[in-house]
Design a protein around this motif. Sequence first.
Motif, short mmCIF file in Angstrom:
data_model
loop_
_atom_site.label_atom_id
_atom_site.label_comp_id
_atom_site.label_asym_id
_atom_site.label_seq_id
_atom_site.Cartn_x
_atom_site.Cartn_y
_atom_site.Cartn_z
N LEU A 1 0.83 -1.13 0.02
CA LEU A 1 0.13 -0.06 0.02
C LEU A 1 0.91 1.11 -0.03
N ASP A 2 0.59 2.27 -0.70
CA ASP A 2 1.28 3.47 -0.80
C ASP A 2 1.26 4.04 0.59
N THR A 3 2.36 4.93 0.85
CA THR A 3 2.42 5.34 2.24
C THR A 3 1.56 6.50 2.46
N ASP A 4 0.86 7.04 1.30
CA ASP A 4 -0.27 7.97 1.45
C ASP A 4 -1.63 7.33 1.79
N ALA A 5 -1.67 6.02 1.44
CA ALA A 5 -3.05 5.48 1.63
C ALA A 5 -3.19 5.00 2.72
N VAL A 6 -4.69 5.14 3.34
CA VAL A 6 -5.07 4.86 4.53
C VAL A 6 -5.83 3.45 4.42
N ASP A 7 -5.23 2.38 5.25
CA ASP A 7 -5.86 1.22 5.39
C ASP A 7 -6.72 1.00 6.26
N LEU A 8 -7.90 0.74 5.35
CA LEU A 8 -9.48 0.69 6.15
C LEU A 8 -9.86 -0.67 6.04
N ASN A 9 -9.23 -1.59 5.75
CA ASN A 9 -9.56 -2.78 5.58
C ASN A 9 -10.30 -3.53 6.79
N ASP A 10 -9.79 -3.24 7.89
CA ASP A 10 -10.33 -3.75 9.21
C ASP A 10 -11.39 -3.15 9.59
N ASP A 11 -11.19 -1.88 9.33
CA ASP A 11 -12.37 -0.75 9.71
C ASP A 11 -13.63 -0.99 9.07
N MET A 12 -13.54 -1.59 8.11
CA MET A 12 -15.00 -1.63 7.45
C MET A 12 -15.95 -2.54 8.07
N ILE A 13 -15.45 -3.21 9.32
CA ILE A 13 -16.45 -4.01 10.12
C ILE A 13 -17.41 -2.96 10.89
N ILE A 14 -17.15 -1.59 10.96
CA ILE A 14 -17.59 -0.77 11.83
C ILE A 14 -18.93 -0.39 11.42
N PRO A 15 -19.32 -0.01 10.18
CA PRO A 15 -20.75 0.41 9.65
C PRO A 15 -21.50 -0.78 9.71
N THR A 16 -21.24 -2.09 9.50
CA THR A 16 -21.81 -3.52 9.66
C THR A 16 -22.12 -3.60 10.93
N ALA A 17 -21.30 -3.57 11.75
CA ALA A 17 -21.66 -3.53 13.34
C ALA A 17 -22.64 -2.76 13.72
N ILE A 18 -22.67 -1.58 13.48
CA ILE A 18 -23.58 -0.51 13.88
C ILE A 18 -24.94 -1.15 13.30
N TRP A 19 -25.26 -1.86 12.29
CA TRP A 19 -26.31 -1.91 12.01
C TRP A 19 -26.62 -3.24 12.70
N GLU A 20 -25.75 -4.35 12.74
CA GLU A 20 -25.95 -5.56 13.41
C GLU A 20 -26.54 -5.26 14.78
N VAL A 21 -25.98 -4.34 15.75
CA VAL A 21 -26.37 -3.96 17.15
C VAL A 21 -27.73 -3.50 17.04
N LEU A 22 -28.19 -2.57 16.04
CA LEU A 22 -29.43 -2.09 16.20
C LEU A 22 -30.49 -3.01 15.79
N ALA A 23 -30.03 -4.08 14.96
CA ALA A 23 -31.07 -4.88 14.33
C ALA A 23 -31.11 -5.87 15.54
N PHE A 24 -30.19 -6.13 16.33
CA PHE A 24 -30.41 -7.12 17.22
C PHE A 24 -31.20 -6.41 18.38
N VAL A 25 -31.10 -5.13 18.84
CA VAL A 25 -31.88 -4.39 19.76
C VAL A 25 -33.41 -4.33 19.22
N LEU A 26 -33.54 -4.03 18.02
CA LEU A 26 -35.03 -4.00 17.61
C LEU A 26 -35.76 -5.45 17.77
N SER A 27 -34.64 -6.35 17.55
CA SER A 27 -35.44 -7.94 17.73
C SER A 27 -35.86 -8.17 18.94
N VAL A 28 -34.91 -7.77 20.06
CA VAL A 28 -34.94 -8.35 21.17
C VAL A 28 -36.19 -7.47 21.82
#
Length: 327
Positions: free
Chosen positions: A180-207
């Motif tokens: 990866l270029d030195t100026d690039a931002v490595d977000l491959n692991d951070d991609m889980i954050i938006p999905t995690a927000i969705w999953e938490v809300l879906a779980f709360v609504l279900s419960v």
Amino acid sequence: MVVCMDELHTLHPDMTYTISNNPDFWPLISAPRLTSYFSVACAVVVVYDWVFSFAQEFELIWMQRWSFMTALYICVRNIGILYSFNFILWLLSVPITNVVGNIFYFTMIWVPVVVNAMLGVIMMTRIHAMYGRSNKILIFLALLLLVSTIATGVMAVIGNLGYSGGETVLSGYHICGYNLDTDAVDLNDDMIIPTAIWEVLAFVLSVWIVTKHLHELRQSQRGSTIGDCFTVLIRSHMRYFLAFAVVACLTLGGLSQNFMHSSSLGAAVYAGVANIAQVFQMCLLGPRLILGVREYNTKVVSRSDGGSHMTSIVFQAGGDALTSEYV
């Protein structure tokens, strides 16, 4: 095998490197090799689960009238099998072209984005039915899932703008490397954050809706069918959410400097466990979100005196139902 090119001191322009008998790079061989064992275990578990549940899948999926949920199930199941084998091919010590190596890499990046979006649609459909097919809750969930998916996709694009990869040969061992270029931002692991927000809300609504309906059942003492169907839904949702929570924690834990771009055996084991958890969540528990409901519908029909007239799971006394066609 795969390794980050940042760990190599000299890079050749054609992205193919031969470093022979250099002990400094031996950890780059042993760590990915250990990770590959976990990848093989993933593929074995996925194939075993598919073979073990094929009879149930044939009866509840292939022999039923096809619907949108059927198409989602088949896509998630088959993509999961291919994804698990892609892990193995990506980590095998065999000569490959740079183009093939890049295809393997981007498959690993984009498959979770696509599969989690499809699982989000399945979850949205379940919650929509649990809320009596309310248009308001459907619009809210659809917008939230859309935002989550778009955010994840944008992060995947930005995180790989500076990507370049190719084959590396270390002491005769073929490795699929990337840089990866030195100026690039490595977000491959951070991609889980938006999905995690969705999953938490879906779980709360279900419960919340399950708790509300069970409380109403105790007061009204209506039949057990509603309580049973909610139990089926919340159990499968609970297992899926717990698996996703493990995946999210392991993925975010990988952002630690102790693991990021590390070639230690501990980091290899950590990555292997994270891969198994991700495959388990997406490719095993994901399809069972549909199988569980359809299996319950089949049992309700088989227990009913009238047979075909009880083909739905009723969520409210007013008649709103999650039918077998719906899921």
